[in-house]
Design a protein around this motif. Structure first.
Motif, mmCIF file in Angstrom:
data_model
loop_
_atom_site.group_PDB
_atom_site.id
_atom_site.type_symbol
_atom_site.label_atom_id
_atom_site.label_comp_id
_atom_site.label_asym_id
_atom_site.label_seq_id
_atom_site.Cartn_x
_atom_site.Cartn_y
_atom_site.Cartn_z
ATOM 1 N N ILE A 42 2.188 8.444 4.392
ATOM 2 C CA ILE A 42 1.130 8.724 5.112
ATOM 3 C C ILE A 42 -0.341 8.432 4.251
ATOM 4 O O ILE A 42 -1.535 8.324 4.772
ATOM 5 C CB ILE A 42 0.891 10.044 5.751
ATOM 6 N N TRP A 43 -0.085 8.608 2.992
ATOM 7 C CA TRP A 43 -1.131 8.622 1.941
ATOM 8 C C TRP A 43 -1.749 6.926 1.991
ATOM 9 O O TRP A 43 -2.865 6.568 1.841
ATOM 10 C CB TRP A 43 -0.719 8.731 0.834
ATOM 11 N N SER A 61 -1.266 4.788 4.528
ATOM 12 C CA SER A 61 -1.365 4.331 5.801
ATOM 13 C C SER A 61 -2.214 5.242 6.895
ATOM 14 O O SER A 61 -2.493 6.459 6.641
ATOM 15 C CB SER A 61 -0.148 3.525 6.400
ATOM 16 N N ASP A 62 -2.273 4.775 8.021
ATOM 17 C CA ASP A 62 -2.791 5.915 9.061
ATOM 18 C C ASP A 62 -1.688 6.262 9.813
ATOM 19 O O ASP A 62 -1.785 6.980 10.774
ATOM 20 C CB ASP A 62 -3.623 5.042 10.149
ATOM 21 N N TYR A 121 -0.778 5.460 17.129
ATOM 22 C CA TYR A 121 -0.558 5.358 15.636
ATOM 23 C C TYR A 121 0.826 5.269 15.285
ATOM 24 O O TYR A 121 1.503 5.288 15.941
ATOM 25 C CB TYR A 121 -1.218 6.608 14.865
ATOM 26 N N VAL A 157 -1.592 14.033 8.038
ATOM 27 C CA VAL A 157 -2.132 12.563 7.774
ATOM 28 C C VAL A 157 -2.725 12.640 6.480
ATOM 29 O O VAL A 157 -3.034 13.478 5.786
ATOM 30 C CB VAL A 157 -3.197 12.349 8.990
ATOM 31 N N ARG A 158 -3.358 11.521 6.246
ATOM 32 C CA ARG A 158 -4.226 11.533 4.831
ATOM 33 C C ARG A 158 -5.437 11.875 5.214
ATOM 34 O O ARG A 158 -5.805 11.874 6.375
ATOM 35 C CB ARG A 158 -4.300 9.973 4.259
ATOM 36 N N ASP A 201 -8.621 10.973 4.823
ATOM 37 C CA ASP A 201 -9.773 10.377 5.603
ATOM 38 C C ASP A 201 -9.050 9.656 6.823
ATOM 39 O O ASP A 201 -9.409 8.487 6.950
ATOM 40 C CB ASP A 201 -10.215 9.398 4.703
ATOM 41 N N HIS A 202 -8.042 10.191 7.491
ATOM 42 C CA HIS A 202 -7.415 9.628 8.630
ATOM 43 C C HIS A 202 -8.650 9.752 9.791
ATOM 44 O O HIS A 202 -9.485 10.714 9.654
ATOM 45 C CB HIS A 202 -6.169 10.325 8.964
ATOM 46 N N PRO A 203 -8.585 8.668 10.600
ATOM 47 C CA PRO A 203 -9.653 8.650 11.789
ATOM 48 C C PRO A 203 -9.518 10.195 12.655
ATOM 49 O O PRO A 203 -10.592 10.410 13.074
ATOM 50 C CB PRO A 203 -9.389 7.466 12.797
ATOM 51 N N ILE A 246 1.200 8.974 10.758
ATOM 52 C CA ILE A 246 1.181 10.511 11.145
ATOM 53 C C ILE A 246 2.803 11.001 11.063
ATOM 54 O O ILE A 246 3.565 10.316 11.408
ATOM 55 C CB ILE A 246 1.118 10.747 12.672
ATOM 56 N N ALA A 294 -8.373 12.930 11.584
ATOM 57 C CA ALA A 294 -8.360 14.117 10.487
ATOM 58 C C ALA A 294 -9.397 15.107 10.909
ATOM 59 O O ALA A 294 -8.992 16.424 10.658
ATOM 60 C CB ALA A 294 -8.372 13.797 9.159
#
Length: 325
Positions: free
Chosen positions: A245-246, A248-249, A202, A182-183, A185-187, A251, A189
């Motif tokens: 993924i970079w 958006s949220d 997701y 995931v990126r 700062d994903h919720p 996976i 992560a």
DNA sequence: GTCAGGTTCCGCTCCGCTTA
DNA sequence: TAAGCGGAGCGGAACCTGAC
């Protein structure tokens, strides 16, 4: 071998095989002639000679070209193999007479391409600076047919279900493990020991249906009684996956090796993170795959042996490994 | 009738074999 | 060793065939 088969084998020449293969590739006598640098009448005569020799039509003539008959298709398939072997023989001779390592053509799915092929090349480069590796990274569905066609020396992947495994020498390696990217700062992560159920809402970036990675994820979701999450993007391109993924949220399940390379402690980027799952998701083992009817070139053999050595040292073959003779 | 693609005929060149 | 001969392979030109 029967008398007539012996007679055909004795009188069939390489130009006959080249023409048959060119006809299979082009579907036209004139185009095949151009491809072989000969005139169309000469190709037409040679075709008639082949048909006389075989005692059967090689192709069916039509107003827009020719279509290979059953006999022609069989001959073209043999021709492809024989001419590939000859080309390989030429490569062997050049490599041996030059006393140096040459070029190896191999295919690999993502994880071993990162984890095995690159380190093997680095190790070989010190002893054989001239060695050159052409590496195709893709899914086994695309790589293994290219091995059969003679475009690749060997493949690190899995034999697709529709192909006859007896055509290959297969040496299984240990299973691949799935990581979820995931990126950063994903919720999710920074959550630890995440259950799959926490991720179903997701969007996901998946490989095409039927690929081992996709099937491993499908199995994991269904075995937990979960519905498959929404797939927003299906792609085999790693760059497209990263871009998605970079931005958006979403996976993305990838091989653990790829995740380590990107998001590990000494990974390439801080923008991507791997989720901490509360379970281990495994993909069926990949394998070292070569064609049963073909010997490796000296350089390919060198590369194959180096990768095997890496596996033996660092990871180990699967317990049911079938050793090459 | 035109066009695309294949076949046949004729002549040339090259190469291997035989013979002097 | 050189000359002659024959077969194989090729290209050019003319012709045939089927689709549009």
């Amino acid at each position: 071998m029967s008398d007539s088969a012996e007679r055909i084998a004795r009188r069939l020449k390489l130009p006959h095989l080249r023409l048959t293969l060119a006809l299979a590739n082009t579907g036209q006598i004139s185009a095949a002639a151009r491809a072989l640098n000969m005139s169309q009448p000469a190709a037409s005569r040679m075709l008639a000679e082949i048909e006389r020799l075989l005692g059967a039509p090689v192709c069916v003539r039509g107003p827009k070209g020719v279509e290979l008959s059953e006999t022609g298709l069989a001959l073209a398939e043999r021709a492809r193999r024989i001419l590939t072997e000859l080309s390989e023989a030429g490569r062997d001779v050049v490599e041996i007479s030059a006393g140096k390592a040459g070029t190896v053509y191999l295919g690999a799915v993502t994880a071993p391409a990162i984890d095995l092929v690159v380190p093997a090349l680095q190790r070989l480069k010190s002893a054989h600076p001239t060695i050159e590796a052409h590496v195709e990274v893709g899914t086994s569905d695309t790589l293994v047919p290219r091995l059969l066609e003679g475009h690749l020396d060997f493949v690190i992947g899995r034999v697709p279900a529709h192909l006859d495994v007896s055509a290959f020498d297969i040496r299984p390696v240990q299973p691949e493990v799935v990581s979820l990217l995931v990126r950063a700062d994903h919720p999710m992560a920074h959550e630890s020991r995440l259950p799959l159920a926490a991720l179903v809402d997701y969007e996901w970036v998946m490989q095409p249906a039927g690929t081992p990675l996709r099937r491993a994820m499908e199995y994991s979701f269904t075995s937990h009684g979960l519905a498959m999450p929404r797939t927003s993007l299906i792609s085999t391109s790693f760059l497209v996956l990263l871009s998605m993924i970079w931005r958006s949220d979403a996976i993305a399940p990838v091989a653990e090796e790829a995740a380590t390379l990107l998001a590990g402690e000494r990974g390439m980027t801080r923008a991507i993170a791997a989720l901490d799952l509360d379970e281990r998701i495994e993909i069926m083992p990949y394998a070292m795959i070569t064609r049963a009817d073909r010997h490796l070139s000296p350089t390919a053999g060198l590369f194959y042996a180096e990768i095997c050595a890496l596996i033996e040292r660092g990871r180990g073959f699967a317990p049911h490994a079938a050793r090459r003779g």
